[in-house]
Design an enzyme around this catalytic site. Sequence first.
Site, PDB file in Angstrom:
ATOM      1  N   SER A  80     -35.022 162.757  53.150  1.00 37.75           N
ATOM      2  CA  SER A  80     -36.174 162.920  52.271  1.00 37.75           C
ATOM      3  C   SER A  80     -36.753 164.310  52.472  1.00 37.75           C
ATOM      4  O   SER A  80     -36.608 164.903  53.566  1.00 37.75           O
ATOM      5  CB  SER A  80     -37.240 161.871  52.589  1.00 37.75           C
ATOM      6  OG  SER A  80     -38.463 162.163  51.931  1.00 37.75           O
TER       7      SER A  80
ATOM      8  N   TYR B  45     -43.247 156.891  58.447  1.00 43.58           N
ATOM      9  CA  TYR B  45     -42.079 157.181  57.616  1.00 43.58           C
ATOM     10  C   TYR B  45     -41.634 158.630  57.791  1.00 43.58           C
ATOM     11  O   TYR B  45     -40.445 158.911  57.990  1.00 43.58           O
ATOM     12  CB  TYR B  45     -42.405 156.919  56.149  1.00 43.58           C
ATOM     13  CG  TYR B  45     -41.287 157.295  55.207  1.00 43.58           C
ATOM     14  CD1 TYR B  45     -40.090 156.589  55.188  1.00 43.58           C
ATOM     15  CD2 TYR B  45     -41.425 158.372  54.323  1.00 43.58           C
ATOM     16  CE1 TYR B  45     -39.060 156.938  54.334  1.00 43.58           C
ATOM     17  CE2 TYR B  45     -40.402 158.728  53.457  1.00 43.58           C
ATOM     18  CZ  TYR B  45     -39.224 158.005  53.470  1.00 43.58           C
ATOM     19  OH  TYR B  45     -38.204 158.370  52.621  1.00 43.58           O
TER      20      TYR B  45
END
Length: 235
Positions: free
Chosen positions: A137, A150
């Site tokens: 990501s 996260y």
Amino acid sequence: MTDLTDQVAIVTGASRGIGRAISLLLAMQGARVVALARGANELKDVAHSQQILPLSADVTDEADAQQAVDIAMEHFGRLDILVCNAGVGSFGLLESFDAAEWDRIYNVNVKGTFLLCKAAVPHFKAQGRGHIVGVTSDVARRTFEHGSVYGSSKYAQDALLGSLRKEVRPFGIKVSTIFPGLVDTHFNNAQPGSPEVEHTHLRPSDIAQAVRYVLEAPAHVVVDELMIHPLTQQW
């Protein structure tokens, strides 16, 4: 350009979203794909291609990870590509998380990548080639409010892949890391396809094309890292 015809790939998180798009695109390019997801029922929509072998597996379980690689070798006789795509996440104030949620996110995002790579690398070394693609990501390179758990898991995944890249390069093995921005998927319990994100998010097919791009690079070329954003996303 590297021809993907008859190459054998394992793709994790393959039942929907980015993993599904990657599996279908690789199959369209002639690759043979072992598509991994936790539930066999979730893979029915992916397994309609004869090029795709669905496999129910938990990437956080070491035995399942090893079995996925063993099945690829037994069924197809080789393994050329590993795409570590499975990922989960949730967001909120740090004090709102309990240890179980921390473990869930780290187990899938970091441990899952570790276990699949650990199982695949010995085969890649033995044949003197192989390509690992990690779909992480863009938050592996930035921090943001409510993203402590996260985001830190993606930093860890990026570090794992970056270190592995240096370890296996002398053996002719490539490691590519793709950093997507906003993508229209089921991630974080979202419902894909809503009109409000049509022009603000990438599509899973965009990330699949990015994976294809790095895999089709000539044999003497490795795309170490590729960051991809929708034009509207501020970086």
